[in-house]
Design an enzyme around this catalytic site. Structure first.
Site, PDB file in Angstrom:
ATOM      1  CB  SER A 175      -0.908   0.018   1.232  1.00 18.33           C
ATOM      2  OG  SER A 175      -1.557   1.271   1.371  1.00 18.33           O
ATOM      3  CE1 TYR A 188      -3.808  -2.602   5.027  1.00 17.00           C
ATOM      4  CE2 TYR A 188      -3.091  -0.404   4.384  1.00 17.00           C
ATOM      5  CZ  TYR A 188      -3.476  -1.683   4.038  1.00 17.00           C
ATOM      6  OH  TYR A 188      -3.522  -2.051   2.716  1.00 17.00           O
TER       7      TYR A 188
END
Length: 302
Positions: A175, A188
């Site tokens: 990501s 995350y």
């Protein structure tokens, strides 16, 4: 300093410039795509979201077999049945990548029942979606175990055979938040930063291993249920990516042996700006773009 060392120091910037120009030219030219007709692809988190679209895209591009790993049998079964209807052999196995023993056990079952995995796609991930002080300790550990440590176990399970065969590919769906973190997703962002470091180290470590490569994909916010409720201030300027687009670009990157893929390509500018801009300027950019508050409406996967 002897003459040999002096010559090396002089030639180093010349070599760097040569490789930069060479890489730039090759990126502009159409590259030869890898044939997938003999590949056995295993996708973690393959039952839904990006994983489901990756499975369908690998099939579309001619993969011989597809194997799905995940924790939710209903989703895995639906995806596997859809792929089988297209005429491609597909298998699914219940496996929590956070569980090291389970990963090694299921990897052995896969080799016995399906064969050698030649493309491993580490896609499984979770997001807690809270600030540090609001986060449950167990939930924080879960994010690290699935998003980061799971890659250690799956790669250790399948990479040795790839090296023996001198044929294989390890893929990581990462990501852009690994390089540009936001508040409200500290679990995350941290796990993805660790995952990126893992893949950078692995990619360099495999340079002298013929036939085995790596691809790391760093997409912007993707429209899946995992990030349901996340909002950006200017969706017209920064629209969320479609999972099928991420899947198509990922498979294309694998076929062209691309080591790192930023989606969209404008994310390169974000990384470059962060490398030299002062912190106060970066904070203002975050405030203007709304990334400070984009997780306030986060709901996540139900």
């Amino acid at each position: 300093m002897d003459v040999k060392s002096a010559c090396r120091m002089f030639l180093f910037p010349v070599q760097m410039l040569y490789h930069i120009i060479r890489a730039t030219l090759f990126s502009l030219l159409p590259s030869r795509r890898k044939d997938l007709t003999k590949e056995v692809v295993l996708i973690t988190g393959g039952g839904r979201g990006i994983g489901r679209h990756l499975a369908k895209e690998f099939v579309k591009q001619g993969a011989k077999k597809v194997i799905l790993w995940g924790r939710t049998e209903k989703c895995l079964k639906e995806t596997a049945e859809e792929i089988c209807l297209s005429g491609t052999e597909c298998h699914y196995f219940i496996c929590d990548v956070a569980n090291r023993e389970e990963v090694y056990k299921q990897a052995k079952v896969v080799r016995e029942k399906v064969g050698d995995v030649t493309i491993l796609v580490n896609n499984a991930a979770v997001v807690h979606g809270k600030s540090l002080m609001d986060s449950d300790d167990d939930a924080l550990l879960k994010s690290q175990h699935i998003n980061t440590m799971g890659q250690f176990w799956t790669t250790k399970a399948f990479l040795p055979r790839m090296l023996e065969l001198q044929h294989g590919h390890v893929v990581c769906i990462n990501s852009i938040l690994s390089q540009s973190p936001i508040p409200g997703a500290i679990d995350y962002c941290t796990s993805k930063a660790s995952s990126l470091a893992f893949m950078e180290s692995l990619t360099l470590g495999l340079l002298d291993c013929p036939g085995v490569g790596c691809t790391t994909v760093l997409p912007f916010h993707t429209n899946t249920e995992m990030f349901q409720g996340m909002r950006v201030r200017f969706p017209q300027l920064f629209p969320p990516l479609k999972p099928e687009v991420v899947a198509q670009k990922t498979v294309d990157a694998v076929r062209s042996d691309k080591a790192f893929l930023y989606l969209p390509w404008t994310m390169h500018a974000l990384v470059i700006l962060k490398s030299f801009m002062p912190q106060i300027a970066l904070e203002e950019i975050h405030k203007f773009s709304g990334s400070y508050t984009c997780m306030n409406t986060f709901k996540g996967r139900t």
